[in-house]
Write a protein that holds these residues in place. Structure first.
Motif, mmCIF file in Angstrom:
data_model
loop_
_atom_site.group_PDB
_atom_site.id
_atom_site.type_symbol
_atom_site.label_atom_id
_atom_site.label_comp_id
_atom_site.label_asym_id
_atom_site.label_seq_id
_atom_site.Cartn_x
_atom_site.Cartn_y
_atom_site.Cartn_z
ATOM 1 N N VAL A 61 -7.366 -2.591 -4.196
ATOM 2 C CA VAL A 61 -7.811 -2.036 -5.474
ATOM 3 C C VAL A 61 -7.767 -0.515 -5.357
ATOM 4 N N ALA A 62 -7.424 0.145 -6.460
ATOM 5 C CA ALA A 62 -7.344 1.600 -6.469
ATOM 6 C C ALA A 62 -7.738 2.105 -7.849
ATOM 7 N N ALA A 63 -7.898 3.415 -7.958
ATOM 8 C CA ALA A 63 -8.188 4.050 -9.248
ATOM 9 C C ALA A 63 -7.375 5.320 -9.346
ATOM 10 N N SER A 64 -6.831 5.571 -10.530
ATOM 11 C CA SER A 64 -5.950 6.726 -10.678
ATOM 12 C C SER A 64 -5.634 6.959 -12.144
ATOM 13 N N ALA A 65 -5.281 8.218 -12.474
ATOM 14 C CA ALA A 65 -4.797 8.532 -13.818
ATOM 15 C C ALA A 65 -3.289 8.376 -13.902
ATOM 16 N N GLY A 66 -2.641 8.051 -12.781
ATOM 17 C CA GLY A 66 -1.196 7.854 -12.876
ATOM 18 C C GLY A 66 -0.408 7.806 -11.590
ATOM 19 N N ASN A 67 -0.339 8.911 -10.845
ATOM 20 C CA ASN A 67 0.573 8.974 -9.703
ATOM 21 C C ASN A 67 0.145 8.076 -8.549
ATOM 22 N N HIS A 68 -1.127 8.134 -8.184
ATOM 23 C CA HIS A 68 -1.607 7.261 -7.107
ATOM 24 C C HIS A 68 -1.478 5.804 -7.527
ATOM 25 N N ALA A 69 -1.731 5.533 -8.801
ATOM 26 C CA ALA A 69 -1.600 4.168 -9.319
ATOM 27 C C ALA A 69 -0.186 3.643 -9.118
ATOM 28 N N GLU B 85 -16.297 -3.685 -3.290
ATOM 29 C CA GLU B 85 -17.462 -4.173 -2.548
ATOM 30 C C GLU B 85 -17.842 -5.587 -2.972
ATOM 31 N N GLU B 86 -17.703 -5.860 -4.245
ATOM 32 C CA GLU B 86 -18.091 -7.161 -4.783
ATOM 33 C C GLU B 86 -17.145 -8.273 -4.357
ATOM 34 N N THR B 87 -15.871 -7.956 -4.208
ATOM 35 C CA THR B 87 -14.853 -8.979 -3.939
ATOM 36 C C THR B 87 -14.272 -8.920 -2.532
ATOM 37 N N ASP B 88 -14.711 -7.937 -1.739
ATOM 38 C CA ASP B 88 -14.174 -7.745 -0.387
ATOM 39 C C ASP B 88 -12.679 -7.409 -0.424
ATOM 40 N N THR B 89 -12.263 -6.749 -1.497
ATOM 41 C CA THR B 89 -10.889 -6.261 -1.612
ATOM 42 C C THR B 89 -10.798 -4.902 -0.927
ATOM 43 N N VAL B 90 -9.635 -4.553 -0.404
ATOM 44 C CA VAL B 90 -9.459 -3.274 0.285
ATOM 45 C C VAL B 90 -9.292 -2.155 -0.742
ATOM 46 N N PHE B 91 -10.143 -1.154 -0.659
ATOM 47 C CA PHE B 91 -10.045 -0.005 -1.558
ATOM 48 C C PHE B 91 -9.089 1.024 -0.960
ATOM 49 N N VAL B 92 -8.085 1.427 -1.719
ATOM 50 C CA VAL B 92 -7.105 2.421 -1.264
ATOM 51 C C VAL B 92 -7.446 3.754 -1.921
ATOM 52 N N HIS B 93 -8.083 4.621 -1.157
ATOM 53 C CA HIS B 93 -8.516 5.910 -1.697
ATOM 54 C C HIS B 93 -7.308 6.825 -1.899
ATOM 55 N N PRO B 94 -7.314 7.633 -2.954
ATOM 56 C CA PRO B 94 -6.158 8.493 -3.206
ATOM 57 C C PRO B 94 -5.980 9.640 -2.225
ATOM 58 N N PHE B 95 -7.048 10.055 -1.515
ATOM 59 C CA PHE B 95 -6.882 11.192 -0.604
ATOM 60 C C PHE B 95 -7.837 11.194 0.589
ATOM 61 N N ASP B 96 -8.950 10.496 0.533
ATOM 62 C CA ASP B 96 -9.958 10.603 1.591
ATOM 63 C C ASP B 96 -9.804 9.488 2.623
ATOM 64 N N ASN B 97 -8.641 9.469 3.295
ATOM 65 C CA ASN B 97 -8.352 8.433 4.282
ATOM 66 C C ASN B 97 -7.329 8.969 5.271
ATOM 67 N N VAL B 98 -7.490 8.661 6.550
ATOM 68 C CA VAL B 98 -6.611 9.236 7.575
ATOM 69 C C VAL B 98 -5.154 8.793 7.404
ATOM 70 N N ASP B 99 -4.920 7.523 7.054
ATOM 71 C CA ASP B 99 -3.549 7.051 6.883
ATOM 72 C C ASP B 99 -2.891 7.694 5.666
ATOM 73 N N VAL B 100 -3.657 7.861 4.610
ATOM 74 C CA VAL B 100 -3.137 8.515 3.412
ATOM 75 C C VAL B 100 -2.765 9.965 3.713
ATOM 76 N N VAL B 101 -3.638 10.678 4.391
ATOM 77 C CA VAL B 101 -3.368 12.080 4.736
ATOM 78 C C VAL B 101 -2.138 12.182 5.641
ATOM 79 N N ALA B 102 -2.042 11.291 6.614
ATOM 80 C CA ALA B 102 -0.885 11.300 7.520
ATOM 81 C C ALA B 102 0.407 11.032 6.753
ATOM 82 N N GLY B 103 0.362 10.088 5.818
ATOM 83 C CA GLY B 103 1.552 9.795 5.019
ATOM 84 C C GLY B 103 2.002 10.985 4.195
ATOM 85 N N GLN B 104 1.042 11.667 3.552
ATOM 86 C CA GLN B 104 1.404 12.833 2.755
ATOM 87 C C GLN B 104 1.959 13.948 3.644
ATOM 88 N N GLY B 105 1.489 14.024 4.871
ATOM 89 C CA GLY B 105 1.939 15.074 5.788
ATOM 90 C C GLY B 105 3.402 14.988 6.161
#
Length: 417
Positions: free
Chosen positions: A79-87, A143-163
């Motif tokens: 699950v994620a949240a975004s106005a567009g690009n991350h989505a 949290e309610e469904t135990d789905t993995v939340f994919v944060h748009p920027f506050d995550n080590v894998d995300v930061v590494a990918g953008q790098g």
């Protein structure tokens, strides 16, 4: 001197992400901008992430994060949240990895971004009036469904990918001295800083990393000054891709150690930058992707006669709503003195409009719209209000038109231009 291995994300992490992305993303091109180069007195290269899959750099971090999930986590979905690009980045990565994706988007999201996200196969839920509200609901659902939340920027894998963009720039422009990019939550800026600063240290070189924020959504300057996260009470900018009111904790911890500066640009500067990229570079870029160019046009890097040296600007995305583009183009033309709107009150008698039309024609301007009304709070009996839209040729031309109108006894009030 900062010990780079002590940071939450290291060069090894970025290099591992680059291997993971091989064959998944496009190696976006570098285009030289001679026009910008003449302006700052140095070579300027544009890193065209607006041509990336899904229209922005976001697929890099999203894919790295999701590819590293366990099979059990993948089966539960993301699950994620975004106005567009991350989505769109999450949706494309999920489709490639065979993961079910649920994405929360604010109610006012641009229709092209909504349609594109659904077109990539993600389930879209409209919730809230801004990204923060959509983000809160996405976290609640995770949290309610135990789905993995994919944060748009506050995550080590995300930061590494953008790098990985930083590694590509170093390969494509080996002699780069300065790299500019937009910053919202900070994932892109942090990732590029980690990769570039580490490589520069290995080479015994200095490479400056500069972040750029929209003036009305600039949380990083006060946060860096306070050495703590300082959330904004209000965010209002056409650059929706970087309209983030609170920096990410992880990116902030890296940016404060590695980034040389974070500067801001106005909404008018953003509009001018979009026009510049359309006309001079033939690039369709969203406002968030144009902030680096706006900073160069504003002279943010050449103040006091300084030279940024060989400069690379990351055009981070090209997902712009055509209706927003229409408004931005008009605003950009007005900011550049190429679009003028004036309003005048005059006597309601035959010939007045003809006289005004003659003056404008003799001033070599082109009228694109006229509004003529006798009704309104500021309009007296016997008066008429005229609003005239016209194409102009720059600030001096606008001054000439206004001067010619005043010389004939009219009192034009500039509405736009």
């Amino acid at each position: 001197m900062t010990n780079l291995v002590d940071l939450a994300v290291t060069l090894d992490d970025v290099q591992a992400a680059q291997k993971l992305l091989d064959g998944v993303i496009a190696r976006t091109p570098i285009e030289e901008s001679r026009a910008l180069g003449r302006l700052i007195g140095a070579n300027v290269s544009l890193k065209c992430e607006n041509l990336q899959r899904a229209g922005s750099f976001k697929i890099r971090g999203a894919y790295v994060r999701m590819a590293r999930l366990s099979e059990a986590e993948k089966a539960r979905g993301v699950v994620a949240a975004s106005a567009g690009n991350h989505a769109q980045g999450v949706a494309v990565a999920a489709a490639r990895l065979g993961i079910k994706a649920r994405i929360y988007m604010p109610l006012g999201v641009a229709l092209p971004k909504l349609a594109a996200t659904r077109g990539h196969g993600a389930e879209v839920v409209l919730h809230g009036h801004n990204v923060d509200e959509a983000l809160a609901e996405a976290k609640r659902y995770a949290e309610e469904t135990d789905t993995v939340f994919v944060h748009p920027f506050d995550n080590v894998d995300v930061v590494a990918g953008q790098g990985t963009i930083g590694l590509e720039i170093l390969e494509q422009v080996p002699d780069v001295d300065t790299i500019l990019m937009g910053v919202g939550g900070g994932g892109l800026l942090a990732g590029v800083a980690v990769a570039v600063k580490a490589r520069a240290r290995e080479l015994g070189r200095e490479i400056r990393i500069i972040g750029v924020q929209a003036e009305n959504a600039a949380a990083y300057p006060p946060s860096l000054a306070a050495d703590a996260l300082v959330p904004l009470t209000k965010v209002s900018t056409i650059a929706d891709g970087i309209a983030v009111g609170r920096p990410g904790q992880l990116p902030f911890s890296i940016i404060k150690e590695l980034v040389d500066d974070v500067v801001t640009v106005t909404e008018d500067s953003l509009a001018r930058a979009l026009i510049f990229l359309l006309e001079r570079s033939k690039m369709v870029v969203e406002p968030a992707g144009a902030v680096g160019v706006a900073a160069l046009l504003d002279g943010k890097l050449t103040e006091n006669g300084a030279s940024p040296g060989n400069t690379a600007v990351i055009l981070s995305g090209g997902n712009i709503d055509p209706m927003l583009m229409l408004k931005v183009i008009q605003r950009g033309l007005a900011a550049a003195g190429r679009y003028l709107v004036v309003r005048m009150l005059l006597d309601d008698r035959p010939g007045s409009l003809a006289t005004i039309s003659r003056i404008i024609a003799e001033s070599d301007a082109n009228v694109t719209g006229v509004d003529h009304t006798r009704v309104g709070g500021s309009i007296s009996m016997g008066d008429v209000a005229i609003t005239i839209n016209m194409e102009t040729k720059g600030d001096e031309h606008c001054d000439l038109i206004l001067g010619n109108l005043r010389a004939e006894g009219f009192q034009p009030m500039v509405i736009e231009g």
